[in-house]
Design a protein around this motif. Structure first.
Motif, PDB file in Angstrom:
ATOM      1  N   GLY A  18      13.811 -14.755 -24.094  1.00  0.00           N
ATOM      2  CA  GLY A  18      12.726 -15.651 -23.710  1.00  0.00           C
ATOM      3  C   GLY A  18      12.676 -15.905 -22.217  1.00  0.00           C
ATOM      4  N   ILE A  19      13.830 -16.137 -21.605  1.00  0.00           N
ATOM      5  CA  ILE A  19      13.868 -16.411 -20.160  1.00  0.00           C
ATOM      6  C   ILE A  19      13.536 -15.145 -19.368  1.00  0.00           C
ATOM      7  CG2 ILE A  19      15.342 -17.131 -18.247  1.00  0.00           C
ATOM      8  CD1 ILE A  19      16.853 -18.899 -20.166  1.00  0.00           C
ATOM      9  N   TRP A  20      14.069 -13.998 -19.804  1.00  0.00           N
ATOM     10  CA  TRP A  20      13.834 -12.752 -19.074  1.00  0.00           C
ATOM     11  C   TRP A  20      12.354 -12.377 -19.066  1.00  0.00           C
ATOM     12  CZ3 TRP A  20      16.883  -9.679 -16.092  1.00  0.00           C
ATOM     13  CH2 TRP A  20      16.378  -8.413 -15.766  1.00  0.00           C
ATOM     14  N   LYS A  33      12.045 -16.089  -4.469  1.00  0.00           N
ATOM     15  CA  LYS A  33      12.563 -16.713  -5.685  1.00  0.00           C
ATOM     16  C   LYS A  33      11.834 -16.240  -6.938  1.00  0.00           C
ATOM     17  CE  LYS A  33      13.926 -20.895  -3.192  1.00  0.00           C
ATOM     18  NZ  LYS A  33      13.728 -22.364  -3.043  1.00  0.00           N
ATOM     19  N   PHE A  34      10.889 -15.328  -6.781  1.00  0.00           N
ATOM     20  CA  PHE A  34      10.133 -14.839  -7.929  1.00  0.00           C
ATOM     21  C   PHE A  34      11.035 -14.029  -8.859  1.00  0.00           C
ATOM     22  CE2 PHE A  34       5.661 -14.737  -5.833  1.00  0.00           C
ATOM     23  CZ  PHE A  34       5.602 -16.121  -5.958  1.00  0.00           C
ATOM     24  N   PRO A  35      10.939 -14.238 -10.168  1.00  0.00           N
ATOM     25  CA  PRO A  35      11.657 -13.367 -11.113  1.00  0.00           C
ATOM     26  C   PRO A  35      10.968 -12.019 -11.223  1.00  0.00           C
ATOM     27  CG  PRO A  35      10.344 -14.962 -12.315  1.00  0.00           C
ATOM     28  CD  PRO A  35      10.217 -15.315 -10.868  1.00  0.00           C
ATOM     29  N   LEU A  36      11.595 -11.116 -11.941  1.00  0.00           N
ATOM     30  CA  LEU A  36      11.092  -9.747 -12.032  1.00  0.00           C
ATOM     31  C   LEU A  36       9.699  -9.684 -12.641  1.00  0.00           C
ATOM     32  CD1 LEU A  36      11.673  -6.699 -11.738  1.00  0.00           C
ATOM     33  CD2 LEU A  36      12.631  -6.769 -14.045  1.00  0.00           C
ATOM     34  N   GLN A  37       9.427 -10.506 -13.653  1.00  0.00           N
ATOM     35  CA  GLN A  37       8.140 -10.432 -14.327  1.00  0.00           C
ATOM     36  C   GLN A  37       6.988 -10.778 -13.383  1.00  0.00           C
ATOM     37  OE1 GLN A  37       8.139  -9.117 -17.211  1.00  0.00           O
ATOM     38  NE2 GLN A  37      10.346  -9.179 -17.471  1.00  0.00           N
ATOM     39  N   VAL A  38       7.188 -11.758 -12.528  1.00  0.00           N
ATOM     40  CA  VAL A  38       6.143 -12.134 -11.573  1.00  0.00           C
ATOM     41  C   VAL A  38       5.969 -11.043 -10.524  1.00  0.00           C
ATOM     42  CG1 VAL A  38       5.455 -13.833  -9.834  1.00  0.00           C
ATOM     43  CG2 VAL A  38       6.528 -14.591 -11.949  1.00  0.00           C
ATOM     44  N   THR A  72      15.073  -7.791  -5.575  1.00  0.00           N
ATOM     45  CA  THR A  72      15.157  -9.254  -5.482  1.00  0.00           C
ATOM     46  C   THR A  72      14.732  -9.900  -6.798  1.00  0.00           C
ATOM     47  OG1 THR A  72      14.664  -9.138  -3.114  1.00  0.00           O
ATOM     48  CG2 THR A  72      14.388 -11.268  -4.198  1.00  0.00           C
ATOM     49  N   GLY A  73      13.666  -9.362  -7.402  1.00  0.00           N
ATOM     50  CA  GLY A  73      13.220  -9.881  -8.686  1.00  0.00           C
ATOM     51  C   GLY A  73      14.247  -9.665  -9.778  1.00  0.00           C
ATOM     52  N   TYR A  74      14.906  -8.499  -9.774  1.00  0.00           N
ATOM     53  CA  TYR A  74      15.967  -8.245 -10.745  1.00  0.00           C
ATOM     54  C   TYR A  74      17.098  -9.261 -10.600  1.00  0.00           C
ATOM     55  CZ  TYR A  74      15.164  -3.981 -13.458  1.00  0.00           C
ATOM     56  OH  TYR A  74      14.730  -3.078 -14.381  1.00  0.00           O
TER      57      TYR A  74
END
Length: 313
Positions: free
Chosen positions: A225-227, A242-247, A91-93
């Motif tokens: 930068g966004i990734w 809705k969390f991105p991969l980094q979180v 999901t984060g990916y």
């Protein structure tokens, strides 16, 4: 003897002697020192990357004992198995891919429009708009005003809280404006204007087709930068879906940190500490892999685009 052989026999033999340019001893010494320094720089940069990848594929005991130096020791996929057991990874990916593609697209459109306008000498108010763009590089409202603004707009816990605040970067505007001014001949715009070409048509038919290198560089900078960004998502998003991969990876790493107050067995403590170290290396590889795959496709534009404005004329 045939005519061909006679002709070949009458052609004089031409001998070529290879000429070798002999360098002075100080030039040779300079080349040797430069080569050694470059090799040292490559080693300093490459070794940490190789070590992280090797450690992520090694066993827990090998990492804890410090046996990993260059190649994996006791190869194991335990770290990656532990990372991908979390359902939130995929999901984060997906979320990071959506944020990166959409954010990069919006950034490129707005940056190109603004930079092209600022590059035109006949643009009325060019100095004022350029000063406003530069002002944003020097002053920032701060975290609390930005949070209150996002909240008042109703963007909390939405994709717009990630995309809109980073929709345009002042440095990218200046970089692309310099490219338009120094790398595209002004005569092209003058000739197209005499033929009745509108400003928008000049942008679409002249400026953009001739700006492949700088567009690729800005797209790469923006995508990276966004990734890699997690702070905006950490502040503005509360829905885990809705969390991105980094979180997601940050939360996984925190969950696997060792709590000394709850660990009574020394063996269990060592095992958890070793697994925590392995997870760090695996998380670095997992989060960096997409960018490492993307970079070779834009590498040929990178050097050309980064030299924008270094030589004028």
């Amino acid at each position: 003897m045939s005519t061909q052989n006679k002709t070949a026999a009458n052609v004089p033999h031409l001998s070529y002697r290879k000429t070798r340019v002999h360098q002075r001893w100080d030039d040779t010494l300079f080349d040797v020192i430069s080569t050694l320094l470059l090799l040292l720089a490559i080693g300093v940069v490459a070794y940490p990357l190789i070590y992280v990848v090797s450690a992520s594929f090694s066993s827990t005991d090998a990492v804890m004992a410090g046996k990993v130096w260059f190649l994996p020791v006791e190869p194991s996929l335990k770290a990656y198995e532990a990372v991908f057991t979390y359902d939130s990874i995929m999901t984060g990916y997906l979320n990071s891919a959506i944020y990166t593609v959409l954010g990069t697209g919006v950034n490129l459109v707005l940056t190109t429009l603004c930079a092209f306008c600022l590059s035109r000498k006949d643009f009325y108010g060019r100095g004022i708009v350029g000063g406003m763009v530069l002002f944003t590089m020097l002053f920032n409202a701060g975290l609390i005003p930005n949070y209150l603004l996002i909240n008042s707009l109703g963007w909390l816990d939405t994709i717009w809280a990630i995309i809109i605040p980073n929709a345009m970067n002042a440095w990218y505007v200046i970089l692309m404006r310099s490219y338009f001014e120094n790398s595209i001949p002004e005569e092209l715009f003058e000739a197209s204007g005499m033929d009745g070409c509108s400003v928008f048509r000049q942008l679409v038919s002249i400026a953009i087709p001739l700006s492949g290198p700088i567009i690729a560089v800005v797209a790469l900078y923006c995508a990276v930068g966004i990734w890699n960004s997690y702070f905006d998502a950490f502040i503005y998003l509360s829905d885990k879906n809705k969390f991105p991969l980094q979180v997601v990876l940050r939360n996984i790493l925190i969950l696997n940190q060792m709590d000394m107050s709850t660990v009574a067995d020394l063996r269990d403590m060592a095992s958890r500490q070793g697994m925590s170290n392995l997870l760090k290396y695996a998380i670095i590889v997992v989060s960096s892999a997409p960018l490492l795959v993307l970079y070779p496709f834009v590498q040929k534009y990178f050097v050309k685009g980064i030299m924008v404005g270094s030589v004028k004329g």
